[in-house]
Every structure is written in C-alpha cells, then in structure tokens.
Design a protein around this motif. Structure first.
Motif, mmCIF file in Angstrom:
data_model
loop_
_atom_site.group_PDB
_atom_site.id
_atom_site.type_symbol
_atom_site.label_atom_id
_atom_site.label_comp_id
_atom_site.label_asym_id
_atom_site.label_seq_id
_atom_site.Cartn_x
_atom_site.Cartn_y
_atom_site.Cartn_z
ATOM 1 N N ALA A 129 66.536 60.964 -0.475
ATOM 2 C CA ALA A 129 67.789 61.244 0.226
ATOM 3 C C ALA A 129 68.430 59.963 0.739
ATOM 4 O O ALA A 129 69.632 59.770 0.604
ATOM 5 C CB ALA A 129 67.527 62.209 1.384
ATOM 6 N N CYS A 179 72.214 59.417 -0.200
ATOM 7 C CA CYS A 179 73.216 60.058 0.663
ATOM 8 C C CYS A 179 73.973 59.092 1.570
ATOM 9 O O CYS A 179 75.205 59.113 1.566
ATOM 10 C CB CYS A 179 72.570 61.186 1.464
ATOM 11 S SG CYS A 179 72.110 62.560 0.418
ATOM 12 N N GLY A 181 62.446 66.675 6.203
ATOM 13 C CA GLY A 181 63.401 67.572 5.566
ATOM 14 C C GLY A 181 64.706 67.640 6.331
ATOM 15 O O GLY A 181 65.793 67.667 5.754
ATOM 16 N N MET A 182 64.589 67.653 7.678
ATOM 17 C CA MET A 182 65.785 67.749 8.509
ATOM 18 C C MET A 182 66.636 66.491 8.367
ATOM 19 O O MET A 182 67.871 66.572 8.337
ATOM 20 C CB MET A 182 65.351 67.938 9.964
ATOM 21 C CG MET A 182 66.381 68.638 10.821
ATOM 22 S SD MET A 182 66.718 70.293 10.209
ATOM 23 C CE MET A 182 68.371 70.514 10.814
ATOM 24 N N ALA A 212 66.862 64.587 5.761
ATOM 25 C CA ALA A 212 67.548 64.698 4.469
ATOM 26 C C ALA A 212 68.718 65.668 4.572
ATOM 27 O O ALA A 212 69.811 65.418 4.061
ATOM 28 C CB ALA A 212 66.565 65.149 3.392
ATOM 29 N N THR A 213 68.492 66.796 5.259
ATOM 30 C CA THR A 213 69.552 67.789 5.394
ATOM 31 C C THR A 213 70.752 67.218 6.134
ATOM 32 O O THR A 213 71.904 67.395 5.719
ATOM 33 C CB THR A 213 69.021 69.017 6.155
ATOM 34 O OG1 THR A 213 67.799 69.428 5.543
ATOM 35 C CG2 THR A 213 70.013 70.155 6.109
ATOM 36 N N SER A 252 71.617 64.109 6.447
ATOM 37 C CA SER A 252 72.332 63.122 5.633
ATOM 38 C C SER A 252 73.208 63.823 4.605
ATOM 39 O O SER A 252 74.301 63.342 4.285
ATOM 40 C CB SER A 252 71.344 62.177 4.956
ATOM 41 O OG SER A 252 70.711 62.829 3.887
ATOM 42 N N GLY A 253 72.753 64.965 4.120
ATOM 43 C CA GLY A 253 73.565 65.724 3.168
ATOM 44 C C GLY A 253 74.810 66.286 3.833
ATOM 45 O O GLY A 253 75.894 66.276 3.242
#
Lengths: 309, 401
Positions: A225, A229, A280-281, A283-284, A286-287
């Motif tokens: 990510a 991102c 995971g958070m 990455a989320t 950044s998305g």
C-alpha cells in the motif's frame, strides 16, 4: 491519554509504522512515475521464500539472516523477471506475474513442508503484519525516553526501521538529480552519460531493502500500500516532483498515524473491546486518501494542467 | 501412491478434488489467455485481492443473521461483489485520473486487501464460532472439499467455458486490435467488461482450491506457456486450457498422494514447470531453438567467409572457419583447398560479384534489398537474369591456390 499508557504501548508501534510508511513511499514516487509501481507488490510476495530459506539454513529467528534471505530473494526475482522477459519476449507484466506467484507458491510449500508455522513465521503473520505487538514494555512514561536502561529494551524493529528510512532518504537525496532526469527522460539521461540501467537497478534494490525491513516489522500489506497509495495520491496534488515527494511523505505519515489510531481506538469508540489490525487499517486509510485526491485533487487529470486555472 | 492418485484411485474425496481442480485449471487457462493477449495480465492480481473484504462481509452478515458463516455460495457472492467494486475502482482510476494502469492495480489490490484484513480481525474479535474455514481463502484449502463445493466449482467452470466459447471472436479481436474492433462497430468497453467478468468468475470459483493469491498464477502462467508454442490465437487458447488443466490435475493428484503438500502451491509449481519447459524447448520461440538458430547462422557466416577467403587466396586463421571447411571436405588438413573446395569457393566469389552487379543496378532494386551476404543468388533471381549478369562480368576464371 497519559504518558504511562501511551509511551510503552503506542509510541513505538506508531513510530515504526511512520518510518515504514515513509521508507516505502519515498522510492514509491519514482517507481510510480517509471510505471514500475507493481515492483513493490512483487517484492513483498517473493520475500516469503527468502525468509523461509534463511530460517531453514540458520534454524533461528534472527533478523540479519532473514533480511539477507529476503533481500536475496528480491534480487533473484528481479533477475528472473528480466531474464524471462528477454528470453521469452514476454511483456513485463506477465513476466512479473509468472515469477512472483511461483516464488510465493514455493515459499508457502516450504513453510508447510518444514512445519515452521509453529515459530511465529506463519503465513498470516507475514501477510498481515503485527504492528501492535511491537510494544516497549520497559517504558514507564515520557521520562523513559531519557532513561538508558529502558532505552536498551526498545524493540529492535524501531532502530532497524529508522536506519532503513535513513538509508533510503540518503539514496534519494544523493541521486536526486540523476533519478529525476532518468525518470522523466531516459534517453536524455543516457546522452548525459548517466548509466540508467544501473540507476534503475539501484532504485529497485533500495525499494527491496525498504520492503524487506518493513515486511519484517509490519507485514507485507503496508509495504504494497505504501509503495503506491501515498505517491499516487501525491501525484494528484502536484505537477512538480519536489511537490509530489513532499505530499507523499505527508500522506504516508498521516495514513500511518490515522490508521494506527483508528485501529487501536476506533473499536473502543464504537463500544467494541478489542483492537483491529493496524496494518490493514493503515492501508485502508491510505486508500481513502487516494480516493479523495483522485476525486478532488487539483492535478488529477491526465492533461497535467490544474483544473479551473 | 502418485500413480494411484493420477488414476483417481485414492478415494472419493481425492477424486472430487482432482476433477474440480482440473475444471478450474482449464477455465483459468482459457480465460487468462484473453487477459494476457490484451496485455492486462496483472489485473487478475487486483481482482483476486479485492475478493477478501467481500468474503469477510458475507461471513459477518451470514453469521450475524444466525446462519453458518461458511456457506460457500454466500461467500462466493460476497467475493464477487467486492471484486466487481475493485474492478470498478480500477477502471475509474485509469479512466478519470492520470494514474497508469499498474498504479491503479497496485492501489486497488493493496487497499482492498488491507481492508479485508481489518475485517478479518473484526471477525476474530466478534467471537462468532466456526470461522476456521475463512483462512482457507487466503491460501486455498481443498482438503475439506465437499460434494456441494465441487459442484459449485464444476458448474462455475463449465458456465465460464461456455461463455468464452460464445464471445471468443470479439474478445480476440479486441485483444489484438481494439481500435480496429471499435471501427468495426464492436462495443469494446462492453467486451472488456465481459472479459473481466469472466476473470472474476474464475477467480471467485478458484478461491476455494488455490486461494486468492495463487489464483493469479493459474490465470497468467498457462497463457504465457501456451504462447510459446504457436502464433495462432485460437491454438493459444486451447493450449492454455490444456496446460492449466494438466497442471491442476497433476498438482491435485500429487498433493493428495503425500502429506504436507498443499494443493494450491503444488498446482502453481506444476504450471511453472510446464512454463519452464516451454521457455526452454518450444520450437521457434524457445531458448534452445534460438540458440540453435544462432549457431546455424554463425556456421553459415563462417563457411561463407572461409570460401571467399579461399577464392581470393587469403590465409585463414579463424579456428572455427577452418574446422567447418575441413569437415565439409573443402580443405585438406594442411589448409589447402580440395577440388570441391575450389569449385565452391569460385562459385562463392562469383556470386559475390553477381550480387555487386545486382546491388549497383536499379533494375534489381527489390532483389538487392534481400542481400545479406549469405543468401544464394539463385533463390532471388531467375536463371535468365543470372546469365545476363554473367555476361556483364565476363567468363569464369580459375581459382589459384
């Protein structure tokens, strides 16, 4: 939030997250512009067999051989992709797909065959990362930052990640001008006498070093990510490389902080008990940042001109 | 043991797995070919990663409504929904922003996968029981395949194949020349969408067998493998299906025959083995063929240069040239030309002179373009033309030496 709670439990994971994010985002800027954005994805898959082989050879979970193994696997993958691309005259995307899936499959097979899963080296850990576990139990509060005894027990990942970030930043700073020229106009760079092939390889190796260090500390999902991102979001914000890199660092730091806080405290605010995956958070988040900049960023259009000017 | 497995003698469950895997391998190989020809092989990577949040959401929904969270059809529907969301994001990003496709692929796959992992930890903390099957979606787990699962996979694979059979012509056209297809009035974006839909279907169906990371391999590797063997797109499709099916079948059989051989990775490694064989040994496009071609070319050049040197009475020092001449019976061991050698050398020199005439004469422009120092002049000009040229050069002369 008091220092007694924050320093031992959250300070070190937060810092490690930030360092990892920035170390990946910096080379990511150049990879993105060179249309090699998926190198990060490929590297994070192929380091698995490298780590497993290193573990099998040394028989111990220690950082140095594992990072060597991972870096070795990354180099093997890059060489293999290039060889398959040239020997088979296959387009680079497909060559990359062949190599990284195969090496990943090899890694999983090795893991299962040797039953290493009992020793913290399980696939899930490698994929998700476990940022939350990198706590600094010897700290008692902010004063511990000046306490040599407590400092001695800082998680090793912190210093390793900081060193990696330093090395990556140094590489980018030293080669800034040649990187910039060869990224935007490779032919021109070659006429200036810049060895673009060598430079490209150095960039990929730098990216691999960042990926391996971050992979060891926080899992592969942050690596993939953060390579893409923050630079992609930054690309929507600026037409200058300087501006893009600055924005990408900003996005990387804020996704690391925001992601970590949301993962750690978000569920508590919603009334749940346990924290959720910080990697995971991050990455989320950044998305989400990418989504917002892709919709509203001033330089999101292909023409390159800022909208409404 | 392996023989038993290959002959489907290892019992009901192993047979089920082998047949299911084979069907999946065939449909993945066939579908992946179009993706590969369209140069979008890595889109499958984004699609497969984007299935994770859907699987988790479906699990949470089914579990919170009191059902068994592991219902395969429910999970597959969820994964299809989130994969299409990912695909939509991918298309939107490439169309409406300045991001290149690879960056769009990377961002979609990392963000969706990251969000999926967040949801996985949510599921763990929810404390709903029987989540064990869920990890299987990451790396695939075939051991526990049930009759119903196998049926879902078999039907899904068969439907995919049927659809491909129906729209293979337009898909091929779009893959090779999208502009021409558009000019012909084909709805290119719709066909692309249909292709992506098929890839998604294969991905979703394949989750159970090889897992969401390794399904990418089944979509890419067989297509690349098949491309080595033929230049015709319909043969590539067939061969890719064959390669995919074969590696899935053998892989599933091998993994059933021994413990600790996870199915997904074994299938991927099998297909890589086929790829490697093709890379090395395929006719025309293989590495071995290229090496042989190069060697043959090298020999022709050396032989030709040797003959010209003989004809002009120049000494030959090149070892390879000497060896080739000697082996052809053109020179004796001491380096003196034999009578055959003299004749061949004279002919070579004369051909060179003829070529010189051809290349200086505009009337022979087309033939002159074919000159590469090796081509026989008889293969380019007619006997009459050569006689005409010979008249310009003059009669033959004897070669000294």
């Amino acid at each position: 939030m008091s220092g007694e709670e924050f320093v031992p439990l959250s300070l070190t994971p937060l810092l490690i997250g930030i360092f990892a994010a920035v170390a990946c985002a910096l080379p990511g800027n150049f990879l993105l512009l060179r249309k090699q954005a998926l190198i990060g994805d490929a590297i994070s898959h192929v380091v698995l067999p490298g780590i497993v082989v290193a573990f099998l050879l040394t028989g111990a979970i220690s950082a140095a051989p594992m990072m060597l193994g991972a870096a070795g696997a990354a180099v093997v993958a890059v060489v293999l992709i290039e060889a398959i691309r040239r020997l088979g005259r296959i387009e680079p995307g497909a060559a990359m797909g062949v190599v990284f899936t195969t090496m990943f499959a090899g890694g999983v097979l090795l893991l299962e065959q040797t039953d290493t899963s009992s020793v913290h080296l399980d696939v899930e850990h490698a994929l998700y990362g476990n940022l939350e576990s990198l706590i600094w139990l010897d700290a008692t509060g902010w004063s511990s930052l000046l306490d040599p005894v407590a400092l001695a027990y800082l998680p090793v990942e912190l210093s390793r990640m900081a060193l990696t970030l330093l090395a990556v930043s140094l590489f980018i700073a030293v080669f800034w001008r040649v990187l910039k020229i060869s990224t935007f106009d490779e032919g021109f760079a070659r006429t200036l006498g810049i060895r673009t092939n060598l430079l490209g390889l150095a960039l990929v190796i730098t990216a691999a070093v960042a990926a391996v260090a971050a992979f060891d500390a926080v899992g592969s999902i942050i690596v993939i990510a953060m390579f893409i991102c923050p630079p992609a979001a930054a690309r929507m914000m600026s037409n200058q490389l300087e501006g893009q890199v600055a924005w990408s660092v900003g996005f990387a730091v804020s996704s690391a902080v925001l992601g970590y806080v949301l993962a750690g405290y978000g569920p508590l605010w919603l009334g749940a008990q346990d924290a959720i995956s910080a990697a995971g958070m991050i990455a989320t988040v950044s998305g989400l940042m990418l989504a917002i900049t892709a919709r509203f960023g001033p330089c999101r259009n292909r023409s390159g001109a800022p909208v409404g000017v | 043991m392996l023989m038993d497995a290959l002959l489907l003698q290892l019992g009901y469950n192993a047979t089920l797995v082998a047949i299911g895997a084979t069907l999946l391998g065939i449909s993945a190989g066939v579908t992946g070919t179009f993706l590969f020809l369209r140069k979008r092989a890595l889109v499958s990577d984004a699609i497969s990663h984007a299935t994770l949040p859907g699987v988790c959401i479906a699990f949470i929904l089914m579990a919170s409504f009191g059902g068994d969270g592991r219902n395969l059809i429910g999970l597959l529907l969820g994964s299809a929904a989130s994969a299409s969301a990912g695909l939509w994001c991918l298309n939107w990003l490439t169309r409406n922003t300045r991001l290149a496709e690879d960056a769009a692929i990377g961002s979609v796959l990392s963000v969706f996968f990251g969000f999926g992992i967040v949801l996985l930890t949510v599921i763990q903390t929810l404390g709903v029981g029987r989540q064990a099957g869920l990890e299987g979606f990451l790396l695939g787990s075939t051991a526990g395949m049930l009759w119903a699962d196998a049926m879902v996979i078999a039907v899904g694979g068969a439907v995919t194949l049927l659809l491909i059979l129906l729209i293979r012509r337009p898909m091929t056209l779009v893959a090779f020349d999208p502009e021409y297809a558009a000019a012909r009035g084909l709805p290119v974006s719709k066909i692309d969408m249909a292709m992506m839909g098929l890839v998604m279907a294969v991905t979703v169906v394949g989750l159970k067998i090889v897992g969401l990371i390794l399904i990418v391999a089944l979509l890419i590797i067989p297509a690349v493998t098949a491309r080595f063997w033929t230049e015709r797109s319909d043969y590539v499709v067939l061969l890719a299906g064959l390669a995919g099916g074969l590696s899935a079948y053998v892989g599933a059989a091998m993994s059933a025959s021994a413990p600790n051989l996870p199915t997904g990775p074994i299938i991927v490694l099998m297909s890589f083995a086929l790829f490697l064989l093709s890379l090395l040994f395929a006719p025309n496009r293989g590495v071995l063929a290229a090496v042989l071609r190069h060697l043959r070319f090298q020999r022709r050049v050396h032989l030709r240069q040797g003959l010209l040197a003989l004809a002009q009475g120049q000494p030959i020092y090149e070892k390879l040239t000497l060896r080739l001449l000697r082996r052809g019976g053109l020179v004796r061991a001491d380096g003196v030309a034999t009578s055959i050698g003299k004749a061949r050398a004279a002919k070579a020199l004369r051909d060179e002179r003829r070529w010189a005439v051809v290349r200086s004469d505009h009337a022979h422009e087309a033939a002159a373009a074919l000159y590469d120092g090796l081509r026989q002049i008889e293969s380019v000009l007619t006997q009459d033309q050569i006689t005409e040229i010979d008249r310009q050069i003059g009669g033959p002369k004897e070669v000294l030496a």
